[in-house]
Write an enzyme that holds these catalytic residues in place. Structure first.
Site, PDB file in Angstrom:
ATOM      1  N   TYR A 121       4.905   7.984 -10.332  1.00 30.75           N
ATOM      2  CA  TYR A 121       6.201   7.671 -10.290  1.00 30.75           C
ATOM      3  C   TYR A 121       7.175   9.023 -10.298  1.00 30.75           C
ATOM      4  O   TYR A 121       8.152   9.133  -9.454  1.00 30.75           O
ATOM      5  CB  TYR A 121       6.704   6.772 -11.323  1.00 30.75           C
ATOM      6  CG  TYR A 121       6.162   5.361 -11.221  1.00 30.75           C
ATOM      7  CD1 TYR A 121       6.596   4.583 -10.585  1.00 30.75           C
ATOM      8  CD2 TYR A 121       4.899   5.202 -11.952  1.00 30.75           C
ATOM      9  CE1 TYR A 121       6.099   3.180 -10.550  1.00 30.75           C
ATOM     10  CE2 TYR A 121       4.440   3.783 -11.824  1.00 30.75           C
ATOM     11  CZ  TYR A 121       4.836   2.957 -11.081  1.00 30.75           C
ATOM     12  OH  TYR A 121       4.333   1.623 -11.016  1.00 30.75           O
ATOM     13  N   ASN A 144      10.731  -3.146  -3.487  1.00 29.38           N
ATOM     14  CA  ASN A 144      10.503  -2.916  -2.113  1.00 29.38           C
ATOM     15  C   ASN A 144      10.136  -4.433  -1.331  1.00 29.38           C
ATOM     16  O   ASN A 144       9.593  -5.137  -1.677  1.00 29.38           O
ATOM     17  CB  ASN A 144       8.825  -2.251  -2.164  1.00 29.38           C
ATOM     18  CG  ASN A 144       8.268  -1.981  -1.098  1.00 29.38           C
ATOM     19  OD1 ASN A 144       8.951  -2.162   0.088  1.00 29.38           O
ATOM     20  ND2 ASN A 144       7.205  -1.551  -1.013  1.00 29.38           N
ATOM     21  N   CYS A 152       3.748   0.367  -2.066  1.00 28.68           N
ATOM     22  CA  CYS A 152       4.015   0.568  -3.515  1.00 28.68           C
ATOM     23  C   CYS A 152       2.823   0.422  -4.223  1.00 28.68           C
ATOM     24  O   CYS A 152       2.947   1.038  -5.527  1.00 28.68           O
ATOM     25  CB  CYS A 152       5.282  -0.142  -3.655  1.00 28.68           C
ATOM     26  SG  CYS A 152       5.146  -1.722  -3.411  1.00 28.68           S
ATOM     27  N   HIS A 153       1.925  -0.076  -3.784  1.00 26.95           N
ATOM     28  CA  HIS A 153       0.642  -0.308  -4.779  1.00 26.95           C
ATOM     29  C   HIS A 153      -0.111   1.025  -4.793  1.00 26.95           C
ATOM     30  O   HIS A 153      -0.873   1.221  -5.924  1.00 26.95           O
ATOM     31  CB  HIS A 153      -0.354  -1.234  -4.134  1.00 26.95           C
ATOM     32  CG  HIS A 153      -0.905  -0.820  -2.732  1.00 26.95           C
ATOM     33  ND1 HIS A 153      -0.260  -1.287  -1.675  1.00 26.95           N
ATOM     34  CD2 HIS A 153      -2.102  -0.061  -2.293  1.00 26.95           C
ATOM     35  CE1 HIS A 153      -1.043  -0.692  -0.664  1.00 26.95           C
ATOM     36  NE2 HIS A 153      -1.848   0.026  -0.857  1.00 26.95           N
ATOM     37  N   GLU A 179      -8.829   0.007  -0.458  1.00 27.18           N
ATOM     38  CA  GLU A 179      -8.584   1.604   0.084  1.00 27.18           C
ATOM     39  C   GLU A 179      -9.416   2.698  -0.746  1.00 27.18           C
ATOM     40  O   GLU A 179      -9.564   3.848  -0.440  1.00 27.18           O
ATOM     41  CB  GLU A 179      -7.076   1.916  -0.242  1.00 27.18           C
ATOM     42  CG  GLU A 179      -6.140   1.173   0.477  1.00 27.18           C
ATOM     43  CD  GLU A 179      -4.791   1.590   0.423  1.00 27.18           C
ATOM     44  OE1 GLU A 179      -4.281   2.900  -0.054  1.00 27.18           O
ATOM     45  OE2 GLU A 179      -3.869   0.865   0.912  1.00 27.18           O
TER      46      GLU A 179
END
Length: 187
Positions: A121, A144, A152-153, A179
Site C-alpha cells: 500500500y 475499486n 487490487c488483489h 497468479e
C-alpha cells in the site's frame, strides 16, 4: 460461463450488464460504450438481482432488456484469465465511477503492477507522489469498481500480510494463487 444479460440506457450512455460464472464465483459485469465500468464479486442470489438497479442509480440509467455485445470481449478475457491463459487484460475501461486520488491510484495499479507481482500500500502511495497515503490507497482499493481487471488483489501489506479485500480474503488468496504468488488453497 453462464450469463444473464441486460442493458441500461441513461441519457446518452448505454450500459450492458451480465452475471458471469468464474473460478471465484459469479461476477457482475457492466460496460458502457466507453469500456468496462463495473466488476462485482459474489453476484449470485438476491445480491446479484439488485446489482442492475444499483448500477442504474450510479450511472443515472433506466432499464432496457437486451444485449448489445459490449461485454463479449471482457467475458472472453476473464474466461482466459481464470483458465490461466491470460496475464494482462487489454480492454477499454470506463473510469466514470471513480475520481481524483482513487482514479490516480487505480490507474497506476492497472499500468504498473503486472500479473504475478504484488505491491505494498505504501509503495503504491509513493508511486503516485503521496508517500504518506498508504491508508488512502487502501480506501481506493476498497472503492475499486473494476477488481480483477484493475488488480487490487495484488496490493498487500508491507509486512507480507494480505491486507483487506472487498471480495473477501479467500477470494484474494485464490486470485493470488492463480497468479502464482501464493500456493493453491487446500479447498
Amino acid at each position: 460461463m453462464d450469463i444473464e444479460d441486460g442493458r441500461r440506457a441513461p441519457g446518452g450512455v448505454t450500459a450492458e450488464w451480465a452475471v458471469v460464472g468464474s473460478g471465484i464465483g459469479p461476477l457482475f459485469l457492466a460496460a458502457t460504450d466507453r469500456g468496462l465500468v463495473r466488476v462485482e464479486f459474489h453476484a449470485g442470489g438476491a445480491r446479484g438481482a439488485r446489482m442492475p438497479e444499483l448500477l442504474a442509480e450510479q450511472l443515472g440509467a433506466t432499464a432496457v432488456a437486451c444485449s448489445t455485445g459490449l461485454l463479449a470481449e471482457p467475458v472472453r478475457q476473464l474466461e482466459r484469465y481464470f483458465a490461466g491463459a491470460l496475464r494482462a487484460f487489454d480492454l477499454p475501461l470506463d473510469w466514470s465511477l471513480t475520481t481524483g486520488f482513487n482514479r490516480q491510484v487505480l490507474r497506476e495499479l492497472a499500468a504498473g503492477v503486472p500479473y504475478g507481482a504484488v505491491v505494498g500500500y505504501g509503495e503504491l502511495a509513493r508511486r503516485v507522489g503521496q508517500p504518506g497515503a498508504a491508508q488512502a490507497v487502501g480506501a481506493a482499493m476498497g472503492a475499486n469498481p473494476l477488481p480483477v481487471v484493475v488488480p487490487c488483489h495484488r496490493v498487500v501489506e508491507s509486512d507480507g500480510g494480505l491486507g483487506g479485500f472487498g471480495g473477501g480474503l479467500e477470494t484474494k488468496r485464490r486470485l493470488l494463487a492463480l497468479e502464482g504468488v501464493l500456493p493453491e488453497p487446500l479447498f
